[in-house]
Design a protein around this motif. Sequence first.
Motif, PDB file in Angstrom:
ATOM      1  N   VAL A 401       0.837  -1.214   0.000  1.00  0.00           N
ATOM      2  CA  VAL A 401       0.000   0.000   0.000  1.00  0.00           C
ATOM      3  C   VAL A 401       0.867   1.257   0.000  1.00  0.00           C
ATOM      4  O   VAL A 401       0.399   2.337   0.354  1.00  0.00           O
ATOM      5  CB  VAL A 401      -0.949   0.014   1.221  1.00  0.00           C
ATOM      6  CG1 VAL A 401      -1.941  -1.128   1.132  1.00  0.00           C
ATOM      7  CG2 VAL A 401      -0.168  -0.044   2.533  1.00  0.00           C
ATOM      8  N   LEU A 402       2.114   1.135  -0.424  1.00  0.00           N
ATOM      9  CA  LEU A 402       3.072   2.233  -0.312  1.00  0.00           C
ATOM     10  C   LEU A 402       2.630   3.476  -1.076  1.00  0.00           C
ATOM     11  O   LEU A 402       2.937   4.602  -0.674  1.00  0.00           O
ATOM     12  CB  LEU A 402       4.445   1.767  -0.801  1.00  0.00           C
ATOM     13  CG  LEU A 402       5.657   2.620  -0.419  1.00  0.00           C
ATOM     14  CD1 LEU A 402       5.726   2.856   1.077  1.00  0.00           C
ATOM     15  CD2 LEU A 402       6.938   1.969  -0.911  1.00  0.00           C
ATOM     16  N   PHE A 403       1.891   3.295  -2.164  1.00  0.00           N
ATOM     17  CA  PHE A 403       1.469   4.447  -2.960  1.00  0.00           C
ATOM     18  C   PHE A 403      -0.049   4.627  -2.922  1.00  0.00           C
ATOM     19  O   PHE A 403      -0.646   5.207  -3.828  1.00  0.00           O
ATOM     20  CB  PHE A 403       1.985   4.309  -4.390  1.00  0.00           C
ATOM     21  CG  PHE A 403       3.490   4.345  -4.455  1.00  0.00           C
ATOM     22  CD1 PHE A 403       4.170   5.545  -4.353  1.00  0.00           C
ATOM     23  CD2 PHE A 403       4.219   3.174  -4.546  1.00  0.00           C
ATOM     24  CE1 PHE A 403       5.554   5.583  -4.372  1.00  0.00           C
ATOM     25  CE2 PHE A 403       5.604   3.199  -4.566  1.00  0.00           C
ATOM     26  CZ  PHE A 403       6.278   4.410  -4.480  1.00  0.00           C
ATOM     27  N   SER A 404      -0.651   4.152  -1.840  1.00  0.00           N
ATOM     28  CA  SER A 404      -2.078   4.367  -1.597  1.00  0.00           C
ATOM     29  C   SER A 404      -2.261   5.605  -0.734  1.00  0.00           C
ATOM     30  O   SER A 404      -1.335   6.050  -0.052  1.00  0.00           O
ATOM     31  CB  SER A 404      -2.688   3.154  -0.889  1.00  0.00           C
ATOM     32  OG  SER A 404      -2.546   1.986  -1.668  1.00  0.00           O
ATOM     33  N   LEU A 405      -3.467   6.154  -0.754  1.00  0.00           N
ATOM     34  CA  LEU A 405      -3.803   7.289   0.099  1.00  0.00           C
ATOM     35  C   LEU A 405      -4.328   6.775   1.442  1.00  0.00           C
ATOM     36  O   LEU A 405      -4.856   5.659   1.527  1.00  0.00           O
ATOM     37  CB  LEU A 405      -4.860   8.164  -0.574  1.00  0.00           C
ATOM     38  CG  LEU A 405      -4.405   8.900  -1.839  1.00  0.00           C
ATOM     39  CD1 LEU A 405      -5.592   9.581  -2.513  1.00  0.00           C
ATOM     40  CD2 LEU A 405      -3.324   9.924  -1.521  1.00  0.00           C
ATOM     41  N   PRO A 406      -4.214   7.576   2.501  1.00  0.00           N
ATOM     42  CA  PRO A 406      -4.668   7.127   3.826  1.00  0.00           C
ATOM     43  C   PRO A 406      -6.119   6.664   3.862  1.00  0.00           C
ATOM     44  O   PRO A 406      -6.454   5.743   4.607  1.00  0.00           O
ATOM     45  CB  PRO A 406      -4.462   8.376   4.696  1.00  0.00           C
ATOM     46  CG  PRO A 406      -3.326   9.094   4.049  1.00  0.00           C
ATOM     47  CD  PRO A 406      -3.510   8.871   2.574  1.00  0.00           C
ATOM     48  N   ALA A 407      -6.985   7.292   3.065  1.00  0.00           N
ATOM     49  CA  ALA A 407      -8.403   6.917   3.070  1.00  0.00           C
ATOM     50  C   ALA A 407      -8.622   5.487   2.597  1.00  0.00           C
ATOM     51  O   ALA A 407      -9.672   4.891   2.870  1.00  0.00           O
ATOM     52  CB  ALA A 407      -9.202   7.884   2.197  1.00  0.00           C
ATOM     53  N   GLU A 408      -7.647   4.929   1.885  1.00  0.00           N
ATOM     54  CA  GLU A 408      -7.774   3.575   1.350  1.00  0.00           C
ATOM     55  C   GLU A 408      -7.259   2.513   2.327  1.00  0.00           C
ATOM     56  O   GLU A 408      -7.294   1.325   2.017  1.00  0.00           O
ATOM     57  CB  GLU A 408      -7.005   3.478   0.026  1.00  0.00           C
ATOM     58  CG  GLU A 408      -7.508   4.449  -1.040  1.00  0.00           C
ATOM     59  CD  GLU A 408      -6.547   4.569  -2.214  1.00  0.00           C
ATOM     60  OE1 GLU A 408      -5.507   3.882  -2.196  1.00  0.00           O
ATOM     61  OE2 GLU A 408      -6.823   5.349  -3.136  1.00  0.00           O
ATOM     62  N   GLY A 411      -7.556   1.285   9.843  1.00  0.00           N
ATOM     63  CA  GLY A 411      -7.042   2.075  10.957  1.00  0.00           C
ATOM     64  C   GLY A 411      -5.675   1.602  11.415  1.00  0.00           C
ATOM     65  O   GLY A 411      -4.788   2.414  11.714  1.00  0.00           O
ATOM     66  N   GLY A 412      -5.481   0.281  11.464  1.00  0.00           N
ATOM     67  CA  GLY A 412      -4.186  -0.255  11.876  1.00  0.00           C
ATOM     68  C   GLY A 412      -3.081   0.096  10.910  1.00  0.00           C
ATOM     69  O   GLY A 412      -1.950   0.398  11.318  1.00  0.00           O
ATOM     70  N   MET A 413      -3.384   0.070   9.621  1.00  0.00           N
ATOM     71  CA  MET A 413      -2.387   0.440   8.610  1.00  0.00           C
ATOM     72  C   MET A 413      -1.993   1.904   8.742  1.00  0.00           C
ATOM     73  O   MET A 413      -0.816   2.255   8.653  1.00  0.00           O
ATOM     74  CB  MET A 413      -2.938   0.169   7.209  1.00  0.00           C
ATOM     75  CG  MET A 413      -2.949  -1.284   6.801  1.00  0.00           C
ATOM     76  SD  MET A 413      -3.600  -1.459   5.119  1.00  0.00           S
ATOM     77  CE  MET A 413      -3.286  -3.205   4.831  1.00  0.00           C
ATOM     78  N   ARG A 414      -2.991   2.769   8.948  1.00  0.00           N
ATOM     79  CA  ARG A 414      -2.691   4.198   9.088  1.00  0.00           C
ATOM     80  C   ARG A 414      -1.787   4.445  10.292  1.00  0.00           C
ATOM     81  O   ARG A 414      -0.880   5.282  10.237  1.00  0.00           O
ATOM     82  CB  ARG A 414      -3.989   5.001   9.213  1.00  0.00           C
ATOM     83  CG  ARG A 414      -4.781   5.090   7.925  1.00  0.00           C
ATOM     84  CD  ARG A 414      -5.840   6.177   7.988  1.00  0.00           C
ATOM     85  NE  ARG A 414      -6.877   5.871   8.960  1.00  0.00           N
ATOM     86  CZ  ARG A 414      -7.981   5.183   8.692  1.00  0.00           C
ATOM     87  NH1 ARG A 414      -8.191   4.724   7.464  1.00  0.00           N
ATOM     88  NH2 ARG A 414      -8.884   4.960   9.625  1.00  0.00           N
ATOM     89  N   HIS A 415      -2.025   3.708  11.368  1.00  0.00           N
ATOM     90  CA  HIS A 415      -1.173   3.879  12.550  1.00  0.00           C
ATOM     91  C   HIS A 415       0.255   3.422  12.256  1.00  0.00           C
ATOM     92  O   HIS A 415       1.220   4.049  12.710  1.00  0.00           O
ATOM     93  CB  HIS A 415      -1.742   3.092  13.727  1.00  0.00           C
ATOM     94  CG  HIS A 415      -1.018   3.347  15.008  1.00  0.00           C
ATOM     95  ND1 HIS A 415      -1.051   4.563  15.655  1.00  0.00           N
ATOM     96  CD2 HIS A 415      -0.197   2.555  15.753  1.00  0.00           C
ATOM     97  CE1 HIS A 415      -0.303   4.510  16.740  1.00  0.00           C
ATOM     98  NE2 HIS A 415       0.226   3.299  16.825  1.00  0.00           N
ATOM     99  N   ARG A 416       0.392   2.364  11.480  1.00  0.00           N
ATOM    100  CA  ARG A 416       1.743   1.907  11.122  1.00  0.00           C
ATOM    101  C   ARG A 416       2.454   2.917  10.226  1.00  0.00           C
ATOM    102  O   ARG A 416       3.671   3.077  10.306  1.00  0.00           O
ATOM    103  CB  ARG A 416       1.659   0.545  10.432  1.00  0.00           C
ATOM    104  CG  ARG A 416       1.548  -0.626  11.409  1.00  0.00           C
ATOM    105  CD  ARG A 416       1.494  -1.933  10.669  1.00  0.00           C
ATOM    106  NE  ARG A 416       0.146  -2.286  10.273  1.00  0.00           N
ATOM    107  CZ  ARG A 416      -0.155  -3.097   9.277  1.00  0.00           C
ATOM    108  NH1 ARG A 416       0.803  -3.621   8.532  1.00  0.00           N
ATOM    109  NH2 ARG A 416      -1.408  -3.384   8.994  1.00  0.00           N
ATOM    110  N   VAL A 417       1.700   3.601   9.361  1.00  0.00           N
ATOM    111  CA  VAL A 417       2.310   4.652   8.535  1.00  0.00           C
ATOM    112  C   VAL A 417       2.846   5.767   9.428  1.00  0.00           C
ATOM    113  O   VAL A 417       3.968   6.252   9.242  1.00  0.00           O
ATOM    114  CB  VAL A 417       1.288   5.219   7.527  1.00  0.00           C
ATOM    115  CG1 VAL A 417       1.902   6.381   6.745  1.00  0.00           C
ATOM    116  CG2 VAL A 417       0.821   4.136   6.562  1.00  0.00           C
ATOM    117  N   ALA A 418       2.038   6.173  10.417  1.00  0.00           N
ATOM    118  CA  ALA A 418       2.486   7.207  11.353  1.00  0.00           C
ATOM    119  C   ALA A 418       3.711   6.735  12.131  1.00  0.00           C
ATOM    120  O   ALA A 418       4.646   7.508  12.390  1.00  0.00           O
ATOM    121  CB  ALA A 418       1.351   7.565  12.310  1.00  0.00           C
TER     122      ALA A 418
END
Length: 481
Positions: A401-408, A411-418
């Motif tokens: 998901v490296l080139f996906s937007l946060p909306a895609e 919740g767990g993935m978004r936290h890992r990005v942060a």
Amino acid sequence: MKNCITQVPSNRTERKQKNKGKTREIKQGRKVFICLAWLVIWQLAAFAVGSELLLPGPLQTLKALGQLVREAGFYIDAAWTVSRCLIAMFLSFAVGIAAAWTAYKHRTAREFLKLPVSFFKSVPVMAVIIYVILLVSSDFVAVIVCFIMCFPIVYTNVLGGLDAVSGEYLEVAAVYGLTEAQKLRLIYIPSIRPNLNAALRLVCGLSWKAVIAAEVLSIPDFSLGYEMMNAKYYLETERLFAYIAAIVALSVLFEKLVMRAASYAEKKAAVRLKAHGEEKEQALAPEIQLSGISKNYENKSVLTDMTIKFESGTVTAVSGPSGRGKTTLAMIIAGLVEADAGKVEMRGAADVKLSFLFQEDRLLPWLTVYDNMALSRINDAGHELDAQIRRTAEALELTEVLFSLPAELSGGMRHRVALGRTFLSNANLMILDEPFRGLDEELKERIVQRLWKETTKGKTVILISHNSGDCEKLSEKVVLI
């Protein structure tokens, strides 16, 4: 069986495409039917009136329009009218955006502009035209009137967008040391883009109405409004209706072209972070001394006379029940919240560079996962940044998901990005507020094994967590508050 499995999605896709095609055809057919119905009503009304001088029918109007578009003068007049619209729109946006930014930054400017903006939003356009005719040459009346009518729309929309910019995003910008220009490019402009588009759409329609009305009354040498007025004076009703039809068509075409140009420019200006400069060495980790820190919120004491020492280059965990001020303490150390009493001293480091993992993810929604992670290195990115981002994404199991937007993302993935954004920073002070929130134990263990030692080495790390096991396992010292 394999053929059946692969064929089903294909059939579904085909059915969806057919359904979309049918829906589009139905909508287009409905529009054509409505247009034809109104043409019939128009023709019946013309028959009922019985006078082409008062109400010409659609056929007479179409004939007059055909004659009009064969005249070279029509295109000259149209070009002048369009140019007046474009000039006025450009001035409206240039001055409106500048005024909104000034009002956003300075309350005095906001109060000063409140009265004239409210006045011009309420005053009738005819009153403005009549007064401006007294002041300037007829060639400039339409531009000035259009500017006066459009400026409040741009100003109000842009100021509303600026007021709605998330304070959380600005705190992220403060943590990673974004310059004003970087905040403008990465936060402010993307945040207000919907407001700019709304203002542009409104101004496109209003500009034509204001310019044509001003041309009718001010009578400049070359203009559609002036020619429309001439048709009225000479009782050429078919020609008058032809001009009205041409103006409506040009207005619709003008709006579509402007909005498409804006959409194209938006795509070209899409934010993309790039590696630049040379890799910087990590600075010496600071020792942090908190002395007598106190903080109240609405007469409620959150921290009282707190004195703690965080050793240089070590991981210190801060733990305790909810509501005891752990996050507030972290925000005070980061300089994002001011203590009511006490002081924070940073010792042993000439330059303190901070990386902060907030409890909220605080990802910029218009940036991809890749660019959100790169944000923490925007001012010191080197040639190895791309490889580091990809390695970190792999360790956090985010490669797909490296080139996906946060909306895609979940919740767990978004936290890992942060988490990845925080770990990537070349900081010497790292504050982690509940870093493993929402992660299952197995995933947490994998991330710790892959990244923890590497990313915390040589840094002063403040780990805030409710999990006593994490505090004991990952830190060298635990502070209970």
